[in-house]
Design a protein around this motif. Structure first.
Motif, short mmCIF file in Angstrom:
data_model
loop_
_atom_site.label_atom_id
_atom_site.label_comp_id
_atom_site.label_asym_id
_atom_site.label_seq_id
_atom_site.Cartn_x
_atom_site.Cartn_y
_atom_site.Cartn_z
N MET A 1 124.54 -32.98 23.37
CA MET A 1 125.43 -33.52 24.36
C MET A 1 126.25 -34.67 23.78
SD MET A 1 124.60 -35.13 28.10
CE MET A 1 124.45 -36.85 27.73
N ILE A 2 125.61 -35.56 23.05
CA ILE A 2 126.33 -36.72 22.51
C ILE A 2 127.42 -36.28 21.54
CG2 ILE A 2 124.80 -37.27 20.57
CD1 ILE A 2 126.36 -39.84 22.89
N GLY A 3 127.16 -35.20 20.81
CA GLY A 3 128.18 -34.69 19.89
C GLY A 3 129.44 -34.26 20.62
N GLY A 4 129.25 -33.56 21.74
CA GLY A 4 130.39 -33.13 22.54
C GLY A 4 131.18 -34.30 23.10
N LYS A 49 130.78 -28.09 29.03
CA LYS A 49 129.56 -27.45 28.51
C LYS A 49 128.56 -28.51 28.06
CE LYS A 49 132.04 -23.45 26.70
NZ LYS A 49 132.43 -22.75 25.48
N ALA A 50 129.06 -29.52 27.38
CA ALA A 50 128.18 -30.60 26.92
C ALA A 50 127.63 -31.37 28.11
CB ALA A 50 128.95 -31.54 25.99
N MET A 51 128.46 -31.64 29.09
CA MET A 51 128.03 -32.42 30.24
C MET A 51 127.05 -31.64 31.12
SD MET A 51 129.39 -35.15 29.44
CE MET A 51 128.81 -36.08 30.83
N ALA A 54 123.40 -32.69 30.72
CA ALA A 54 122.97 -34.03 31.14
C ALA A 54 121.86 -34.03 32.19
CB ALA A 54 124.16 -34.84 31.62
N PRO A 55 121.96 -33.23 33.25
CA PRO A 55 120.87 -33.26 34.24
C PRO A 55 119.51 -32.87 33.65
CG PRO A 55 122.78 -32.17 35.17
CD PRO A 55 123.05 -32.38 33.70
N ARG A 56 119.51 -31.90 32.75
CA ARG A 56 118.24 -31.50 32.13
C ARG A 56 117.68 -32.60 31.25
NH1 ARG A 56 119.67 -26.22 29.34
NH2 ARG A 56 121.75 -26.60 30.07
N LEU A 57 118.55 -33.31 30.56
CA LEU A 57 118.08 -34.39 29.69
C LEU A 57 117.55 -35.57 30.49
CD1 LEU A 57 120.85 -34.36 26.97
CD2 LEU A 57 118.53 -33.48 26.78
N SER A 58 118.10 -35.77 31.67
CA SER A 58 117.68 -36.92 32.47
C SER A 58 116.44 -36.66 33.31
CB SER A 58 118.84 -37.37 33.36
OG SER A 58 119.13 -36.37 34.31
N MET A 59 115.90 -35.45 33.28
CA MET A 59 114.71 -35.13 34.07
C MET A 59 113.46 -35.81 33.52
SD MET A 59 115.20 -31.09 35.11
CE MET A 59 114.07 -30.63 33.85
N MET A 60 113.52 -36.28 32.30
CA MET A 60 112.38 -36.95 31.67
C MET A 60 111.14 -36.06 31.62
SD MET A 60 113.74 -39.68 30.63
CE MET A 60 112.33 -40.55 30.01
N ASP A 61 111.35 -34.81 31.32
CA ASP A 61 110.24 -33.88 31.15
C ASP A 61 109.45 -34.26 29.91
OD1 ASP A 61 108.56 -31.65 31.28
OD2 ASP A 61 109.98 -30.42 30.15
N ARG A 62 108.18 -34.47 30.05
CA ARG A 62 107.34 -34.92 28.94
C ARG A 62 106.63 -33.77 28.23
NH1 ARG A 62 106.09 -39.97 27.98
NH2 ARG A 62 104.09 -39.29 27.15
#
Length: 74
Positions: A1-4, A49-51, A54-62
């Motif tokens: 995501m950050i690359g995009g 596409k990159a954005m 974001a929701p999946r990354l912010s879920m904080m799945d451990r």
């Protein structure tokens, strides 16, 4: 995501420079318009596409953090 996001930022800078050069009558107008069009394409089709990640990354799945080294090698 950050690359995009970084690529989007770079395209924005390039398009801004192209707009400035066009306004000043510098450079090849066809090339500069193509640069601006490429930026518009990236912002419309590639950046979303990159954005979308974001929701999946912010879920904080451990789940990936909680795996032990032994489980990885099993």
């Amino acid at each position: 995501m950050i690359g995009g996001i970084v690529v989007g930022w770079l395209w924005t800078r390039m398009a801004r420079t192209a707009l400035d050069k066009l306004a000043q009558g510098q450079g090849d107008p066809a090339f500069l318009r193509a640069k601006i069009a490429s930026c518009a394409y990236f912002m419309k089709w590639e950046l979303p596409k990159a954005m979308a990640v974001a929701p999946r990354l912010s879920m904080m799945d451990r789940s990936w953090i909680d795996i032990t080294p032994g489980e990885l090698l099993a």
